[in-house]
Design a protein around this motif. Structure first.
Motif, PDB file in Angstrom:
ATOM      1  N   UNK A 169       0.834  -1.206   0.000  1.00  0.00           N
ATOM      2  CA  UNK A 169       0.000   0.000   0.000  1.00  0.00           C
ATOM      3  C   UNK A 169       0.869   1.257   0.000  1.00  0.00           C
ATOM      4  N   UNK A 170       1.988   1.231   0.733  1.00  0.00           N
ATOM      5  CA  UNK A 170       2.914   2.370   0.704  1.00  0.00           C
ATOM      6  C   UNK A 170       3.454   2.582  -0.709  1.00  0.00           C
ATOM      7  N   UNK A 171       3.841   1.497  -1.380  1.00  0.00           N
ATOM      8  CA  UNK A 171       4.351   1.617  -2.745  1.00  0.00           C
ATOM      9  C   UNK A 171       3.308   2.213  -3.679  1.00  0.00           C
ATOM     10  N   UNK A 172       2.060   1.803  -3.502  1.00  0.00           N
ATOM     11  CA  UNK A 172       0.987   2.329  -4.345  1.00  0.00           C
ATOM     12  C   UNK A 172       0.828   3.833  -4.143  1.00  0.00           C
ATOM     13  N   UNK A 173       0.830   4.272  -2.894  1.00  0.00           N
ATOM     14  CA  UNK A 173       0.704   5.714  -2.626  1.00  0.00           C
ATOM     15  C   UNK A 173       1.903   6.471  -3.178  1.00  0.00           C
ATOM     16  N   UNK A 174       3.090   5.859  -3.133  1.00  0.00           N
ATOM     17  CA  UNK A 174       4.280   6.503  -3.669  1.00  0.00           C
ATOM     18  C   UNK A 174       4.191   6.670  -5.182  1.00  0.00           C
ATOM     19  N   UNK A 175       3.743   5.632  -5.877  1.00  0.00           N
ATOM     20  CA  UNK A 175       3.601   5.712  -7.338  1.00  0.00           C
ATOM     21  C   UNK A 175       2.517   6.721  -7.710  1.00  0.00           C
ATOM     22  N   UNK A 176       1.479   6.810  -6.908  1.00  0.00           N
ATOM     23  CA  UNK A 176       0.427   7.790  -7.170  1.00  0.00           C
ATOM     24  C   UNK A 176       0.989   9.218  -7.134  1.00  0.00           C
ATOM     25  N   UNK A 177       1.862   9.506  -6.156  1.00  0.00           N
ATOM     26  CA  UNK A 177       2.491  10.824  -6.064  1.00  0.00           C
ATOM     27  C   UNK A 177       3.432  11.036  -7.250  1.00  0.00           C
ATOM     28  N   UNK A 178       4.161   9.992  -7.626  1.00  0.00           N
ATOM     29  CA  UNK A 178       5.064  10.104  -8.773  1.00  0.00           C
ATOM     30  C   UNK A 178       4.289  10.367 -10.058  1.00  0.00           C
ATOM     31  N   UNK A 179       3.094   9.789 -10.175  1.00  0.00           N
ATOM     32  CA  UNK A 179       2.262  10.047 -11.351  1.00  0.00           C
ATOM     33  C   UNK A 179       1.869  11.514 -11.431  1.00  0.00           C
ATOM     34  N   UNK A 180       1.615  12.139 -10.284  1.00  0.00           N
ATOM     35  CA  UNK A 180       1.321  13.571 -10.274  1.00  0.00           C
ATOM     36  C   UNK A 180       2.532  14.370 -10.745  1.00  0.00           C
ATOM     37  N   UNK A 181       3.728  13.974 -10.313  1.00  0.00           N
ATOM     38  CA  UNK A 181       4.940  14.654 -10.760  1.00  0.00           C
ATOM     39  C   UNK A 181       5.109  14.553 -12.269  1.00  0.00           C
ATOM     40  N   UNK A 182       4.864  13.357 -12.811  1.00  0.00           N
ATOM     41  CA  UNK A 182       5.097  13.125 -14.235  1.00  0.00           C
ATOM     42  C   UNK A 182       4.011  13.732 -15.119  1.00  0.00           C
ATOM     43  N   UNK A 183       2.844  13.992 -14.558  1.00  0.00           N
ATOM     44  CA  UNK A 183       1.729  14.497 -15.355  1.00  0.00           C
ATOM     45  C   UNK A 183       1.761  16.005 -15.529  1.00  0.00           C
ATOM     46  N   UNK A 184       2.572  16.693 -14.750  1.00  0.00           N
ATOM     47  CA  UNK A 184       2.625  18.148 -14.805  1.00  0.00           C
ATOM     48  C   UNK A 184       4.008  18.614 -15.236  1.00  0.00           C
ATOM     49  N   UNK A 185       4.087  19.868 -15.617  1.00  0.00           N
ATOM     50  CA  UNK A 185       5.302  20.379 -16.235  1.00  0.00           C
ATOM     51  C   UNK A 185       6.499  20.349 -15.294  1.00  0.00           C
ATOM     52  N   UNK A 186       6.269  20.511 -14.017  1.00  0.00           N
ATOM     53  CA  UNK A 186       7.357  20.448 -13.045  1.00  0.00           C
ATOM     54  C   UNK A 186       6.916  19.577 -11.877  1.00  0.00           C
ATOM     55  N   UNK A 187       7.880  18.980 -11.161  1.00  0.00           N
ATOM     56  CA  UNK A 187       7.510  18.140 -10.019  1.00  0.00           C
ATOM     57  C   UNK A 187       6.689  18.918  -8.996  1.00  0.00           C
ATOM     58  N   UNK A 188       5.629  18.290  -8.534  1.00  0.00           N
ATOM     59  CA  UNK A 188       4.700  18.972  -7.622  1.00  0.00           C
ATOM     60  C   UNK A 188       4.651  18.324  -6.248  1.00  0.00           C
ATOM     61  N   UNK A 189       5.299  17.163  -6.091  1.00  0.00           N
ATOM     62  CA  UNK A 189       5.135  16.403  -4.853  1.00  0.00           C
ATOM     63  C   UNK A 189       5.639  17.160  -3.631  1.00  0.00           C
ATOM     64  N   UNK A 190       6.651  18.025  -3.806  1.00  0.00           N
ATOM     65  CA  UNK A 190       7.191  18.758  -2.668  1.00  0.00           C
ATOM     66  C   UNK A 190       6.301  19.921  -2.240  1.00  0.00           C
ATOM     67  N   UNK A 191       5.363  20.287  -3.109  1.00  0.00           N
ATOM     68  CA  UNK A 191       4.515  21.448  -2.817  1.00  0.00           C
ATOM     69  C   UNK A 191       3.099  21.064  -2.409  1.00  0.00           C
ATOM     70  N   UNK A 192       2.755  19.779  -2.456  1.00  0.00           N
ATOM     71  CA  UNK A 192       1.399  19.375  -2.103  1.00  0.00           C
ATOM     72  C   UNK A 192       1.401  18.699  -0.746  1.00  0.00           C
TER      73      UNK A 192
END
Length: 442
Positions: free
Chosen positions: A334-357
């Motif tokens: 489940x931790x891995x799934x949540x991690x990949x979900x955050x990485x998908x947000x990073x990859x879907x936008x022009x710049x990484x967003x995980x540090x700002x959400x």
């Protein structure tokens, strides 16, 4: 209908899609058939058992019994039979579940275009640490005459910090077992070129030899019982962040290593004034870099805290070791799934967003919409997410992640808290009126 959900509930769709892929019935039953030696399928499938346990790990239900009662269809077995099945889930099955899903999720990250932030370019990093499950409730007959806490087991976990994935788990039913007993099994997971970072409990001649044998590198805090030969005195390297760093060559079992010492400004809670690390990384890698790499080992401790805080990783009602370790393995997935979900947000936008959400706002958004997605989308067929190739599924994740409203998830940083002096307590006036304080009355 699914397209509407992806637009209105994108975070919950990301989570649901990843859960459906990792915990598809076909995958789970295949893992069981390939790794179970004693258990077999008679009345209830392993995939059904896994679904019930997962609902407890994800905090959808408070216990296995509650999940059993809430299951939409009769399972055809009693709850006692379900617990019998759980207490016998073999350790290789739990281990294979994490291995299989982490490999698939790693391929999905590659297909997403995820670019890891390398800790040390050219050296894939693996962090090794142990985790002891908290004491369970005393539900077994063997617990009745015991005063101490009942430990259901422990495990060693291998973490990939660059991809933020739990790669492997080595469970042990004996909660009092020495973690070093499991290093023989860990050695079979070592790959050439990797850099393994670990605490001093894993600083043994045997494990160092295994890393060398497999062509991997070590960065381990020195244990005082490790037999080594010191060839020269320490040579000062430089100061980094207020710390004095020294280095000298040493020999362990006839093989050369570097001993890096970091002198601390303040002693540790154990009273240590310095930290010694042993490594066989090439000499062109500075000692300051080695010291910084070891300091970042705490990334795994942070990940463990995430697992404990966001998932029900240590289910108190599961007293049998195999069942408790199975639940812990599911929490790691489940931790891995949540991690990949955050990485998908990073990859879907022009710049990484995980540090700002904010993780808090993400959890709040999912909590508000996930149950509705399950209930309203009951007739939807999600099986395509398990059947499609990683590039196709990665494209689905990326398109879904683009619908996420990042503004609603943004962190609201605040300055550091100022120390406050506590007013003296007056026992003659145990209560005050807020109204009188606001109006200035006494």
């Amino acid at each position: 209908m699914l397209e509407l959900f992806r637009q209105k509930m994108p975070l919950s769709c990301l989570l649901y899609g990843l859960l459906e892929r990792c915990f598809s019935a076909e995958r789970l039953d295949r893992i069981f058939l390939e790794n179970a030696k004693e258990q077999y399928t008679r009345e209830i499938l392993f995939s059904t058992v896994c679904d019930l346990m997962l609902s407890v790990v994800l905090k959808v239900h408070p216990s296995i019994n509650a999940a059993y009662q809430k299951h939409p269809e009769p399972l055809g077995v009693t709850v006692s039979a379900l617990y019998e099945k759980l207490k016998g889930v073999e350790l290789p099955v739990s281990q294979a579940l994490l291995r299989d899903t982490s490999e698939d999720l790693s391929d999905i990250l590659d297909a997403l275009g995820f670019i890891p932030d390398p800790w040390l370019p050219g050296y894939p990093v693996r962090v090794l640490d142990g985790n002891c499950l908290a004491a369970s409730e005393k539900r077994l007959a063997v617990h009745r005459e015991v005063g101490g806490g009942a430990l259901p087991g422990k495990s060693l976990v291998v973490f990939d910090p660059e991809r933020r994935l739990m790669r492997d788990v080595f469970p042990c039913e004996d909660g009092h077992a020495q973690e070093r007993r499991l290093l023989g099994a860990v050695a079979r997971a070592i790959r050439a070129g990797e850099l393994w970072i670990a605490d001093r409990n894993f600083c043994t001649e045997g494990f160092l030899n295994q890393l060398r044998h497999h062509g991997a590198y070590a960065l381990i805090r020195l244990h005082r019982n490790l037999p080594l030969t010191e060839e020269t005195l320490f040579s000062p390297v430089e100061e980094s962040q207020g710390r004095r760093i020294l280095e000298k060559p040493v020999t362990v079992a006839g093989r050369g290593y570097r001993l890096v010492r970091v002198e601390l400004e303040k002693p540790t809670r154990d009273g240590d004034l310095f930290i010694d690390m042993i490594t066989d990384l090439p000499a062109d890698i500075p000692a300051t870099t080695i010291a910084d790499l070891y300091r970042r080992r705490w990334t795994l401790e942070t990940a463990f805290q995430h697992v404990e805080r966001h998932f029900n990783s240590e289910i108190e009602t599961l007293a049998y070791p195999k069942a408790a370790l199975f639940g812990f393995a599911l929490a790691l997935v489940a931790y891995n799934i949540s991690s990949v979900m955050i990485s998908a947000l990073d990859c879907a936008h022009q710049k990484p967003v995980s540090k700002d959400i904010s993780g808090y706002y993400i959890a709040h958004e999912i909590a508000a919409t996930f149950l509705a997605l399950i209930q309203l989308g009951e007739g939807l067929d999600w099986r395509f997410v398990a059947a499609c190739a990683p590039p196709e599924f990665a494209a689905w994740l990326r398109e879904t992640a683009r619908n996420v409203n990042l503004r609603a998830l943004r962190k609201h940083s605040r300055g550091p808290k100022q120390p406050k002096s506590k007013p003296p307590y007056d026992p003659k006036q145990p209560h005050v009126s807020t109204y009188q304080l606001l109006t200035g009355k006494k």
